[in-house]
Design a protein around this motif. Structure first.
Motif, PDB file in Angstrom:
ATOM      1  N   GLU A 153       0.844  -1.199   0.000  1.00 26.47           N
ATOM      2  CA  GLU A 153       0.000   0.000   0.000  1.00 26.47           C
ATOM      3  C   GLU A 153       0.882   1.253   0.000  1.00 26.47           C
ATOM      4  N   ASN A 154       1.915   1.230   0.829  1.00 20.97           N
ATOM      5  CA  ASN A 154       2.804   2.396   0.916  1.00 20.97           C
ATOM      6  C   ASN A 154       3.549   2.656  -0.378  1.00 20.97           C
ATOM      7  N   PHE A 155       4.020   1.558  -0.997  1.00 18.33           N
ATOM      8  CA  PHE A 155       4.768   1.728  -2.241  1.00 18.33           C
ATOM      9  C   PHE A 155       3.851   2.267  -3.341  1.00 18.33           C
ATOM     10  N   ALA A 156       2.555   1.887  -3.281  1.00 16.14           N
ATOM     11  CA  ALA A 156       1.631   2.309  -4.334  1.00 16.14           C
ATOM     12  C   ALA A 156       1.178   3.757  -4.141  1.00 16.14           C
ATOM     13  N   PHE A 157       0.948   4.149  -2.888  1.00 18.63           N
ATOM     14  CA  PHE A 157       0.266   5.440  -2.679  1.00 18.63           C
ATOM     15  C   PHE A 157       1.089   6.512  -1.997  1.00 18.63           C
ATOM     16  N   GLN A 158       2.286   6.185  -1.541  1.00 19.54           N
ATOM     17  CA  GLN A 158       3.001   7.211  -0.797  1.00 19.54           C
ATOM     18  C   GLN A 158       4.265   7.688  -1.479  1.00 19.54           C
ATOM     19  N   ASP A 159       4.619   8.925  -1.160  1.00 17.78           N
ATOM     20  CA  ASP A 159       5.871   9.439  -1.701  1.00 17.78           C
ATOM     21  C   ASP A 159       7.029   8.902  -0.851  1.00 17.78           C
ATOM     22  N   ALA A 160       8.260   9.268  -1.235  1.00 21.42           N
ATOM     23  CA  ALA A 160       9.446   8.718  -0.561  1.00 21.42           C
ATOM     24  C   ALA A 160       9.427   9.037   0.938  1.00 21.42           C
ATOM     25  N   ARG A 161       9.015  10.272   1.284  1.00 20.30           N
ATOM     26  CA  ARG A 161       9.000  10.641   2.709  1.00 20.30           C
ATOM     27  C   ARG A 161       8.043   9.728   3.492  1.00 20.30           C
ATOM     28  N   GLY A 162       6.860   9.509   2.916  1.00 18.86           N
ATOM     29  CA  GLY A 162       5.879   8.643   3.578  1.00 18.86           C
ATOM     30  C   GLY A 162       6.420   7.232   3.748  1.00 18.86           C
ATOM     31  N   ARG A 163       7.146   6.751   2.748  1.00 17.05           N
ATOM     32  CA  ARG A 163       7.666   5.374   2.820  1.00 17.05           C
ATOM     33  C   ARG A 163       8.767   5.255   3.876  1.00 17.05           C
ATOM     34  N   VAL A 164       9.594   6.312   3.971  1.00 19.41           N
ATOM     35  CA  VAL A 164      10.652   6.279   4.998  1.00 19.41           C
ATOM     36  C   VAL A 164      10.013   6.309   6.384  1.00 19.41           C
ATOM     37  N   ILE A 165       9.005   7.172   6.573  1.00 18.02           N
ATOM     38  CA  ILE A 165       8.332   7.244   7.880  1.00 18.02           C
ATOM     39  C   ILE A 165       7.710   5.880   8.212  1.00 18.02           C
ATOM     40  N   HIS A 166       7.124   5.263   7.190  1.00 19.86           N
ATOM     41  CA  HIS A 166       6.509   3.952   7.433  1.00 19.86           C
ATOM     42  C   HIS A 166       7.562   2.907   7.798  1.00 19.86           C
ATOM     43  N   GLY A 199      12.469   1.697  -0.276  1.00 21.67           N
ATOM     44  CA  GLY A 199      12.497   1.793  -1.737  1.00 21.67           C
ATOM     45  C   GLY A 199      12.858   3.185  -2.207  1.00 21.67           C
ATOM     46  N   THR A 200      13.859   3.776  -1.593  1.00 18.21           N
ATOM     47  CA  THR A 200      14.300   5.105  -2.015  1.00 18.21           C
ATOM     48  C   THR A 200      15.828   5.178  -1.961  1.00 18.21           C
ATOM     49  N   SER A 201      16.382   6.373  -2.250  1.00 16.91           N
ATOM     50  CA  SER A 201      17.839   6.488  -2.234  1.00 16.91           C
ATOM     51  C   SER A 201      18.340   6.776  -0.815  1.00 16.91           C
ATOM     52  N   ARG A 202      19.640   6.528  -0.606  1.00 21.36           N
ATOM     53  CA  ARG A 202      20.202   6.811   0.723  1.00 21.36           C
ATOM     54  C   ARG A 202      20.094   8.290   1.049  1.00 21.36           C
ATOM     55  N   GLU A 203      20.293   9.138   0.028  1.00 22.38           N
ATOM     56  CA  GLU A 203      20.233  10.589   0.250  1.00 22.38           C
ATOM     57  C   GLU A 203      18.845  10.983   0.773  1.00 22.38           C
ATOM     58  N   THR A 204      17.813  10.433   0.144  1.00 21.37           N
ATOM     59  CA  THR A 204      16.442  10.772   0.568  1.00 21.37           C
ATOM     60  C   THR A 204      16.185  10.273   1.981  1.00 21.37           C
ATOM     61  N   ALA A 205      16.630   9.034   2.261  1.00 25.29           N
ATOM     62  CA  ALA A 205      16.405   8.480   3.610  1.00 25.29           C
ATOM     63  C   ALA A 205      17.086   9.378   4.647  1.00 25.29           C
ATOM     64  N   THR A 206      18.312   9.820   4.349  1.00 29.06           N
ATOM     65  CA  THR A 206      19.048  10.684   5.280  1.00 29.06           C
ATOM     66  C   THR A 206      18.301  12.011   5.476  1.00 29.06           C
ATOM     67  N   ARG A 207      17.823  12.583   4.359  1.00 26.56           N
ATOM     68  CA  ARG A 207      17.120  13.877   4.445  1.00 26.56           C
ATOM     69  C   ARG A 207      15.848  13.733   5.295  1.00 26.56           C
ATOM     70  N   VAL A 208      15.067  12.670   5.045  1.00 26.88           N
ATOM     71  CA  VAL A 208      13.808  12.502   5.777  1.00 26.88           C
ATOM     72  C   VAL A 208      14.090  12.273   7.267  1.00 26.88           C
ATOM     73  N   LEU A 209      15.130  11.483   7.552  1.00 25.98           N
ATOM     74  CA  LEU A 209      15.474  11.232   8.966  1.00 25.98           C
ATOM     75  C   LEU A 209      15.828  12.543   9.683  1.00 25.98           C
TER      76      LEU A 209
END
Ligand code: CMP
Length: 242
Positions: A153-166, A199-209
């Motif tokens: 569900e998350n991969f289908a409907f959420q953006d990268a930030r939502g997926r990292v939070i999940h 399912g995102t890049s390391r840079e995005t995961a770091t930014r969201v964290l």
């Protein structure tokens, strides 16, 4: 020198003690557990050892005794998608034995790890002979399917930030222990692993964290992630992609 037979008895005793704390064996009497423990072998793996590759034929069932193992698939572009991380007391490798197909994913250790292994025929005999173990395994598989559904569900409907939070919420659900600061995640994960879970890049995961830290949603204590808010709020935030 200690005769081999006594050495084996000692290991079986030790495995019995360990299996007593493993969810799928709850409900078994100590003497029955001792018989089960006899069937297991104990294998040491160094850090980053591949236990098996996706599409290999599978001949063993595994229980993590110590350390941790990541289960992942490689996407076409070579990126790793982590399906789950297993720690002491978790099992894996059951699928290829149950449906007689190849391994559905690759298993690799994340740190020095000890695995208990059971061969195919002993596993099959065990689940036929001990329905309570089989039911416990089905309960765990149902929980994993629920989590996989949430990830789809998350991969289908959420953006990268939502997926990292999940992904952070999932770590909290599986490895979180209450502490004065919040829910402390017992498992240390790298930013790259968090990215592979989301399912995102390391840079995005770091930014969201970093954003989550600034918003007071998470903090770090001695390299461990601490979730400050409750998991439900975190999941709602993930859904809204805020
Ligand atoms: P098997 O297919 O034998 O080998 C890979 C193992 O990874 C599989 O058995 C399961 O134990 C585990 N596995 C596969 N998919 C998932 C998933 N989505 N979530 C958790 N564990 C999984």
């Amino acid at each position: 020198m200690i005769p081999k037979i006594f050495e084996r008895e000692k290991i079986t005793e030790e495995i019995t003690g360990f299996l007593q704390q493993v969810d799928i064996f709850t409900g078994l009497k100590k003497k029955d557990l001792f018989q089960v423990a006899r069937l297991f072998n104990q294998t040491y793996y160094p850090r980053q050892a591949v236990v098996f590759f996706q599409v290999e034929k599978g001949d063993h069932f595994y229980v993590v005794k110590s350390g941790s193992v990541k289960i992942f698939r490689l996407a076409e572009d070579g990126r790793e998608v982590i399906l789950d991380v297993f720690t002491a007391g978790d099992f894996f490798g059951e699928m290829a034995l149950l449906d007689d197909d190849t391994r559905s994913a690759t298993a690799q250790t994340r740190e020095p790890t000890i695995l208990l292994t059971l061969n195919r025929s002993d596993f099959q005999e065990l689940i036929q002979r001990r329905p309570e173990i089989t039911l416990n395994i089905i309960t765990v598989l149902s929980r994993r399917l629920r989590q996989a559904n949430a990830v789809i569900e998350n991969f289908a409907f959420q953006d990268a930030r939502g997926r990292v939070i999940h992904a952070v919420a999932k770590l909290g659900l599986n490895y979180g222990k209450p502490s004065p600061e919040g829910l402390r995640v017992g498992l240390r994960v790298t930013h790259q692993e968090l990215a592979s879970l989301a399912g995102t890049s390391r840079e995005t995961a770091t930014r969201v964290l970093l954003e989550m830290q600034n918003e007071g949603l998470v903090s770090f204590k001695l390299h461990h992630l601490v979730i400050r808010d409750d998991l439900e709020t975190l999941k709602k935030l993930a859904k809204r992609g805020e």
